[in-house]
Design a protein around this motif. Structure first.
Motif, PDB file in Angstrom:
ATOM      1  N   ASP A   1      12.765  15.061   0.486  1.00 17.83           N
ATOM      2  CA  ASP A   1      13.665  14.228  -0.310  1.00 17.83           C
ATOM      3  C   ASP A   1      13.105  12.827  -0.539  1.00 17.83           C
ATOM      4  O   ASP A   1      13.834  11.947  -1.002  1.00 17.83           O
ATOM      5  CB  ASP A   1      15.034  14.117   0.372  1.00 17.83           C
ATOM      6  CG  ASP A   1      15.799  15.426   0.351  1.00 17.83           C
ATOM      7  OD1 ASP A   1      15.540  16.240  -0.558  1.00 17.83           O
ATOM      8  OD2 ASP A   1      16.645  15.628   1.238  1.00 17.83           O
ATOM      9  N   VAL A   2      11.847  12.603  -0.212  1.00 16.91           N
ATOM     10  CA  VAL A   2      11.263  11.269  -0.344  1.00 16.91           C
ATOM     11  C   VAL A   2      10.000  11.329  -1.195  1.00 16.91           C
ATOM     12  O   VAL A   2       9.067  12.068  -0.882  1.00 16.91           O
ATOM     13  CB  VAL A   2      10.935  10.660   1.037  1.00 16.91           C
ATOM     14  CG1 VAL A   2      10.278   9.283   0.868  1.00 16.91           C
ATOM     15  CG2 VAL A   2      12.199  10.531   1.881  1.00 16.91           C
ATOM     16  N   ILE A   3       9.982  10.568  -2.270  1.00  9.69           N
ATOM     17  CA  ILE A   3       8.778  10.421  -3.094  1.00  9.69           C
ATOM     18  C   ILE A   3       7.895   9.387  -2.411  1.00  9.69           C
ATOM     19  O   ILE A   3       8.316   8.254  -2.172  1.00  9.69           O
ATOM     20  CB  ILE A   3       9.142   9.975  -4.524  1.00  9.69           C
ATOM     21  CG1 ILE A   3       9.987  11.055  -5.208  1.00  9.69           C
ATOM     22  CG2 ILE A   3       7.890   9.687  -5.340  1.00  9.69           C
ATOM     23  CD1 ILE A   3      10.566  10.619  -6.538  1.00  9.69           C
TER      24      ILE A   3
ATOM     25  N   LEU B   1      20.140  17.131  -9.137  1.00  6.93           N
ATOM     26  CA  LEU B   1      19.631  15.783  -8.950  1.00  6.93           C
ATOM     27  C   LEU B   1      20.687  14.773  -9.399  1.00  6.93           C
ATOM     28  O   LEU B   1      21.216  14.864 -10.505  1.00  6.93           O
ATOM     29  CB  LEU B   1      18.348  15.595  -9.761  1.00  6.93           C
ATOM     30  CG  LEU B   1      17.652  14.240  -9.653  1.00  6.93           C
ATOM     31  CD1 LEU B   1      17.125  14.028  -8.245  1.00  6.93           C
ATOM     32  CD2 LEU B   1      16.510  14.162 -10.660  1.00  6.93           C
ATOM     33  N   GLU B   2      21.005  13.797  -8.522  1.00  7.67           N
ATOM     34  CA  GLU B   2      22.013  12.789  -8.839  1.00  7.67           C
ATOM     35  C   GLU B   2      21.401  11.428  -9.147  1.00  7.67           C
ATOM     36  O   GLU B   2      21.836  10.731 -10.054  1.00  7.67           O
ATOM     37  CB  GLU B   2      23.001  12.648  -7.672  1.00  7.67           C
ATOM     38  CG  GLU B   2      23.901  13.850  -7.476  1.00  7.67           C
ATOM     39  CD  GLU B   2      24.848  14.059  -8.643  1.00  7.67           C
ATOM     40  OE1 GLU B   2      25.313  13.049  -9.225  1.00  7.67           O
ATOM     41  OE2 GLU B   2      25.120  15.227  -8.987  1.00  7.67           O
ATOM     42  N   ALA B   3      20.401  11.020  -8.379  1.00 11.76           N
ATOM     43  CA  ALA B   3      19.797   9.698  -8.577  1.00 11.76           C
ATOM     44  C   ALA B   3      18.513   9.615  -7.761  1.00 11.76           C
ATOM     45  O   ALA B   3      18.254  10.452  -6.882  1.00 11.76           O
ATOM     46  CB  ALA B   3      20.756   8.584  -8.163  1.00 11.76           C
ATOM     47  N   ILE B   4      17.706   8.599  -8.077  1.00 12.72           N
ATOM     48  CA  ILE B   4      16.501   8.291  -7.303  1.00 12.72           C
ATOM     49  C   ILE B   4      16.584   6.814  -6.931  1.00 12.72           C
ATOM     50  O   ILE B   4      16.700   5.949  -7.800  1.00 12.72           O
ATOM     51  CB  ILE B   4      15.219   8.571  -8.107  1.00 12.72           C
ATOM     52  CG1 ILE B   4      15.189  10.027  -8.581  1.00 12.72           C
ATOM     53  CG2 ILE B   4      13.981   8.279  -7.254  1.00 12.72           C
ATOM     54  CD1 ILE B   4      13.995  10.357  -9.451  1.00 12.72           C
ATOM     55  N   TRP B   5      16.526   6.533  -5.610  1.00 15.27           N
ATOM     56  CA  TRP B   5      16.693   5.167  -5.107  1.00 15.27           C
ATOM     57  C   TRP B   5      15.391   4.649  -4.496  1.00 15.27           C
ATOM     58  O   TRP B   5      14.751   5.360  -3.728  1.00 15.27           O
ATOM     59  CB  TRP B   5      17.781   5.132  -4.041  1.00 15.27           C
ATOM     60  CG  TRP B   5      19.139   5.511  -4.521  1.00 15.27           C
ATOM     61  CD1 TRP B   5      19.689   6.768  -4.547  1.00 15.27           C
ATOM     62  CD2 TRP B   5      20.129   4.630  -5.052  1.00 15.27           C
ATOM     63  NE1 TRP B   5      20.958   6.725  -5.059  1.00 15.27           N
ATOM     64  CE2 TRP B   5      21.270   5.415  -5.376  1.00 15.27           C
ATOM     65  CE3 TRP B   5      20.181   3.255  -5.281  1.00 15.27           C
ATOM     66  CZ2 TRP B   5      22.424   4.871  -5.911  1.00 15.27           C
ATOM     67  CZ3 TRP B   5      21.338   2.713  -5.814  1.00 15.27           C
ATOM     68  CH2 TRP B   5      22.440   3.503  -6.131  1.00 15.27           C
ATOM     69  N   PRO B   6      15.001   3.409  -4.792  1.00 13.75           N
ATOM     70  CA  PRO B   6      13.811   2.845  -4.142  1.00 13.75           C
ATOM     71  C   PRO B   6      14.085   2.547  -2.678  1.00 13.75           C
ATOM     72  O   PRO B   6      15.216   2.215  -2.302  1.00 13.75           O
ATOM     73  CB  PRO B   6      13.557   1.553  -4.926  1.00 13.75           C
ATOM     74  CG  PRO B   6      14.895   1.163  -5.445  1.00 13.75           C
ATOM     75  CD  PRO B   6      15.629   2.450  -5.731  1.00 13.75           C
TER      76      PRO B   6
ATOM     77  N   GLY C   1       0.772  -1.235   0.000  1.00 17.99           N
ATOM     78  CA  GLY C   1       0.000   0.000   0.000  1.00 17.99           C
ATOM     79  C   GLY C   1       0.803   1.285   0.000  1.00 17.99           C
ATOM     80  O   GLY C   1       0.225   2.359   0.180  1.00 17.99           O
ATOM     81  N   ARG C   2       2.153   1.197  -0.221  1.00 17.92           N
ATOM     82  CA  ARG C   2       2.928   2.441  -0.212  1.00 17.92           C
ATOM     83  C   ARG C   2       4.207   2.261  -1.034  1.00 17.92           C
ATOM     84  O   ARG C   2       4.932   1.282  -0.867  1.00 17.92           O
ATOM     85  CB  ARG C   2       3.308   2.826   1.213  1.00 17.92           C
ATOM     86  CG  ARG C   2       3.686   4.296   1.374  1.00 17.92           C
ATOM     87  CD  ARG C   2       3.626   4.710   2.821  1.00 17.92           C
ATOM     88  NE  ARG C   2       3.442   6.151   2.973  1.00 17.92           N
ATOM     89  CZ  ARG C   2       2.833   6.717   3.991  1.00 17.92           C
ATOM     90  NH1 ARG C   2       2.322   5.973   4.952  1.00 17.92           N
ATOM     91  NH2 ARG C   2       2.716   8.025   4.068  1.00 17.92           N
ATOM     92  N   GLY C   3       4.460   3.229  -1.918  1.00 19.00           N
ATOM     93  CA  GLY C   3       5.702   3.264  -2.670  1.00 19.00           C
ATOM     94  C   GLY C   3       6.567   4.415  -2.190  1.00 19.00           C
ATOM     95  O   GLY C   3       6.079   5.544  -2.045  1.00 19.00           O
ATOM     96  N   LEU C   4       7.862   4.143  -1.934  1.00 21.07           N
ATOM     97  CA  LEU C   4       8.782   5.151  -1.409  1.00 21.07           C
ATOM     98  C   LEU C   4      10.064   5.154  -2.231  1.00 21.07           C
ATOM     99  O   LEU C   4      10.533   4.104  -2.678  1.00 21.07           O
ATOM    100  CB  LEU C   4       9.129   4.865   0.057  1.00 21.07           C
ATOM    101  CG  LEU C   4       7.981   4.879   1.075  1.00 21.07           C
ATOM    102  CD1 LEU C   4       8.483   4.385   2.430  1.00 21.07           C
ATOM    103  CD2 LEU C   4       7.379   6.265   1.196  1.00 21.07           C
ATOM    104  N   ALA C   5      10.644   6.340  -2.432  1.00 19.63           N
ATOM    105  CA  ALA C   5      11.917   6.473  -3.134  1.00 19.63           C
ATOM    106  C   ALA C   5      12.645   7.705  -2.605  1.00 19.63           C
ATOM    107  O   ALA C   5      12.022   8.738  -2.337  1.00 19.63           O
ATOM    108  CB  ALA C   5      11.697   6.587  -4.646  1.00 19.63           C
ATOM    109  N   TRP C   6      13.963   7.584  -2.465  1.00 14.16           N
ATOM    110  CA  TRP C   6      14.784   8.668  -1.941  1.00 14.16           C
ATOM    111  C   TRP C   6      15.454   9.403  -3.088  1.00 14.16           C
ATOM    112  O   TRP C   6      15.996   8.793  -4.010  1.00 14.16           O
ATOM    113  CB  TRP C   6      15.841   8.128  -0.986  1.00 14.16           C
ATOM    114  CG  TRP C   6      16.836   9.169  -0.543  1.00 14.16           C
ATOM    115  CD1 TRP C   6      16.572  10.317   0.141  1.00 14.16           C
ATOM    116  CD2 TRP C   6      18.253   9.140  -0.769  1.00 14.16           C
ATOM    117  NE1 TRP C   6      17.735  11.018   0.361  1.00 14.16           N
ATOM    118  CE2 TRP C   6      18.789  10.319  -0.184  1.00 14.16           C
ATOM    119  CE3 TRP C   6      19.109   8.252  -1.394  1.00 14.16           C
ATOM    120  CZ2 TRP C   6      20.148  10.619  -0.219  1.00 14.16           C
ATOM    121  CZ3 TRP C   6      20.474   8.540  -1.423  1.00 14.16           C
ATOM    122  CH2 TRP C   6      20.980   9.719  -0.840  1.00 14.16           C
TER     123      TRP C   6
END
Length: 396
Positions: free
Chosen positions: A165-167, A132-137, A119-124
């Protein structure tokens, strides 16, 4: 820094109830399996792993996560002449490779799998200053969320990350706006029923399609005598099964009667088909995409295709776009944004696409080269292909 799985501590400030997705939580109901001739009245426990053993659940999660991962995602800049697709490092991170270990499909598939299971998706979002350097799960099971004043803090791998900083895309937030509901938890009763029917069907057919039987007639006295009689009848049934002969002897004056519910009389086939519809409702998707064509026709299947894009895929795409635009570009940076291209999901057949493109060109809504780009064709070198055209008969 590796963000694909690690041991996470919990914050004391956090007030959070255990989710049914946890392996330690048992979701059960009473007085159900008695209908299936089982020894216990408890329904099967529901966890994410067990729920995914139900084909309809696995199909819903896989279909939605792969579909959303396959939709192209681009970064744009708004100018006086309209939106211009960005190039360079930012476009690479958004459209191609969010981080050095994953391409965009793998990253977004994992992200959406978390949304449609727990029920939740998170990415840093990793930054170097303002760049912007990267997006990490991030693994939601190993991330704790707490509220400190008006702000949210995400604790992961012993480190705190600010909400900026968190999607974060939840399936459905609870009233505290901190915890969430997951689709497997919300559909746990329907999934329990599907698991129970799967278990019963497995046990039924593992027994050669023979329901539990009762031996009636004069029975021997005493525990040992009763056991010997049961063993004799059981051996006779096993011999008949192994020899493929439908006849076996019974003691004189005795009879075998079925105990429990026959699957056909219990309408288990219809009930299992209905569970597909129930599970489809939990993920708000048309049953036809779970391979249930019971009520499908040529016309309504096409309408369900449009329904999927308009009322489901586009909504989740907007949720991710909103989070990325806010967290990557900031609250007041309106000149840059990310957008999904849903045209590919609504392209239709080849004839319809060509006729639509031709009509858009003839009415000055699209240049010939824009139409060619939509079909992944190279630009025509003629300069007129970059100009808007219109039929002379339509101009006064």
């Amino acid at each position: 820094m590796n963000f694909l799985g690690f041991d996470i501590g919990r914050r004391r400030r956090e007030v959070r109830s255990e989710s049914p997705e946890s392996e330690t939580v048992q979701v059960s109901a009473s007085n159900f399996l008695a209908f299936f001739g089982q020894d216990t009245a408890d329904l099967p426990h529901v966890t994410i792993e067990r729920a995914l053993k139900v084909p309809a659940v696995a199909a819903a999660v896989a279909f939605l996560s792969r579909t959303l991962a396959a939709v192209p995602l681009h970064a744009f800049r708004t100018t006086a002449d309209g939106s211009v697709k960005l190039t360079g490092k930012l476009q690479t991170i958004i459209h191609e490779n969010p981080n050095p270990l994953m391409d965009t499909f793998k990253f977004r598939q994992y992200f959406w799998q978390q949304v449609f299971t727990g029920g939740r998706g998170l990415a840093w979002i990793e930054r170097n200053g303002v760049n912007l350097e990267a997006i990490w799960p991030m693994n939601p099971k190993k991330t704790s969320i707490s509220r400190i004043g008006p702000r949210l803090v995400y604790r992961h791998d012993g480190k705190d990350y600010p909400a900026e900083d968190v999607i974060d895309v939840p399936f459905m937030l609870k009233e505290d706006m901190l915890n969430h509901f997951g689709p497997i938890m919300l559909a746990s009763k329907a999934i329990q029923l599907a698991l129970a029917m799967n278990d019963y069907a497995s046990a039924f057919f593992a027994g050669g399609g023979v329901p539990p039987l009762a031996l009636t007639g004069p029975l021997p006295q005493g525990k040992d005598g009763m056991k010997r009689a049961m063993d004799d009848v059981h051996r006779a049934i096993e011999v008949a099964k192994s020899s493929a002969k439908p006849v076996f002897p019974l003691p004189p004056g005795h009879d075998l009667k079925p105990v429990g519910i026959d699957p056909e009389k219990g309408q288990m086939t219809d009930a299992r088909r209905f569970q597909i519809e129930e599970i489809a409702r939990a993920w708000q998707m048309p049953p036809v995409f779970l391979q249930d064509l019971t009520h499908a026709t040529l016309n309504n299947s096409e309408q369900q295709d449009l329904h999927l894009v308009k009322h489901l895929i586009s909504q989740w795409a907007s949720a991710l776009e909103g989070e990325m635009n806010l967290k990557i570009f900031g609250r007041f940076n309106g000149s840059r944004n990310v957008q999904h291209n849903l045209d590919g999901l609504m392209r239709g057949d080849y004839k319809s696409r060509i006729e639509g493109n031709a009509r858009a060109i003839q009415t000055s809504q699209m240049t010939p080269n824009e139409a060619r780009e939509k079909e992944n064709r190279p630009k025509h070198p003629n300069k007129a292909a970059d100009e808007l055209l219109i039929q002379g008969a339509t101009v006064c």
